[in-house]
Write a protein that holds these residues in place. Sequence first.
Motif, mmCIF file in Angstrom:
data_model
loop_
_atom_site.group_PDB
_atom_site.id
_atom_site.type_symbol
_atom_site.label_atom_id
_atom_site.label_comp_id
_atom_site.label_asym_id
_atom_site.label_seq_id
_atom_site.Cartn_x
_atom_site.Cartn_y
_atom_site.Cartn_z
ATOM 1 N N GLY A 1 -18.421 41.809 -6.339
ATOM 2 C CA GLY A 1 -19.735 42.291 -6.520
ATOM 3 C C GLY A 1 -20.495 41.932 -7.977
ATOM 4 O O GLY A 1 -21.495 41.791 -8.018
ATOM 5 N N THR A 2 -19.553 41.917 -8.930
ATOM 6 C CA THR A 2 -20.005 41.326 -10.146
ATOM 7 C C THR A 2 -20.597 39.861 -10.311
ATOM 8 O O THR A 2 -21.546 39.700 -10.708
ATOM 9 C CB THR A 2 -19.079 41.294 -11.420
ATOM 10 N N VAL A 3 -19.992 39.079 -9.559
ATOM 11 C CA VAL A 3 -20.422 37.732 -9.557
ATOM 12 C C VAL A 3 -21.810 37.558 -8.855
ATOM 13 O O VAL A 3 -22.634 37.113 -8.861
ATOM 14 C CB VAL A 3 -19.409 36.734 -8.893
ATOM 15 N N ARG A 4 -21.752 38.562 -7.613
ATOM 16 C CA ARG A 4 -23.164 38.502 -6.815
ATOM 17 C C ARG A 4 -24.146 39.147 -7.780
ATOM 18 O O ARG A 4 -25.306 38.416 -7.633
ATOM 19 C CB ARG A 4 -22.768 39.368 -5.664
ATOM 20 N N ASP A 5 -23.789 40.192 -8.366
ATOM 21 C CA ASP A 5 -24.856 40.719 -9.197
ATOM 22 C C ASP A 5 -25.480 39.637 -10.472
ATOM 23 O O ASP A 5 -26.666 39.862 -10.666
ATOM 24 C CB ASP A 5 -24.398 41.848 -9.814
ATOM 25 N N TRP A 6 -24.506 38.719 -10.921
ATOM 26 C CA TRP A 6 -25.036 37.955 -11.840
ATOM 27 C C TRP A 6 -25.620 36.899 -11.398
ATOM 28 O O TRP A 6 -26.722 36.578 -11.946
ATOM 29 C CB TRP A 6 -23.474 37.117 -12.681
ATOM 30 N N GLU A 7 -25.394 36.128 -10.149
ATOM 31 C CA GLU A 7 -26.146 35.177 -9.541
ATOM 32 C C GLU A 7 -27.536 35.762 -8.895
ATOM 33 O O GLU A 7 -28.349 35.083 -9.108
ATOM 34 C CB GLU A 7 -25.470 34.659 -8.169
ATOM 35 N N GLN A 8 -27.736 36.960 -8.826
ATOM 36 C CA GLN A 8 -28.622 37.520 -8.313
ATOM 37 C C GLN A 8 -29.735 38.220 -9.485
ATOM 38 O O GLN A 8 -30.966 38.534 -9.366
ATOM 39 C CB GLN A 8 -28.526 38.555 -7.423
ATOM 40 N N ALA B 1 -15.101 34.158 -7.126
ATOM 41 C CA ALA B 1 -14.872 35.342 -7.696
ATOM 42 C C ALA B 1 -13.096 35.566 -7.659
ATOM 43 O O ALA B 1 -12.658 36.049 -8.913
ATOM 44 C CB ALA B 1 -15.404 36.583 -7.006
ATOM 45 N N ASN B 2 -12.589 35.143 -6.783
ATOM 46 C CA ASN B 2 -11.082 35.236 -6.573
ATOM 47 C C ASN B 2 -10.519 34.190 -7.790
ATOM 48 O O ASN B 2 -9.399 34.637 -8.588
ATOM 49 C CB ASN B 2 -10.421 34.916 -5.266
ATOM 50 N N TYR B 3 -10.991 33.134 -7.824
ATOM 51 C CA TYR B 3 -10.582 32.109 -8.535
ATOM 52 C C TYR B 3 -10.799 32.602 -10.056
ATOM 53 O O TYR B 3 -9.780 32.294 -10.922
ATOM 54 C CB TYR B 3 -11.500 31.019 -8.578
ATOM 55 N N LEU B 4 -11.792 33.243 -10.510
ATOM 56 C CA LEU B 4 -11.902 33.754 -11.858
ATOM 57 C C LEU B 4 -11.365 35.185 -12.170
ATOM 58 O O LEU B 4 -11.299 35.631 -13.302
ATOM 59 C CB LEU B 4 -13.352 33.756 -12.240
#
Length: 86
Positions: free
Chosen positions: A45-52, A37-40
């Motif tokens: 929370g957005t990355v987590r929600d996408w993955e889930q 998430a930091n890299y992008l």
Amino acid sequence: MEDIDVEIRNDETEAERLGRMIKYLRQLTGMKREDFANYLHIPLGTVRDWEQGKRKMPEYLYELIEYKVSRELLSVEKEKENEKNK
């Protein structure tokens, strides 16, 4: 890095399919979710929600992220290869 093509399963939504794809891409980098998430520059929370599969990421955004990761990973791999050949 090859394009990642993940088929839609009968029991999943488009958000879940894209979530599996982004998670797989992140795992290829060897990064933890927070680091990815930091890299992008995307909220964790957005990355987590996408993955889930709780939130559908735009497919064009996935393609841009895949491109960024593949370009930067290839650059690092080429640099390492050049160092070995010296």
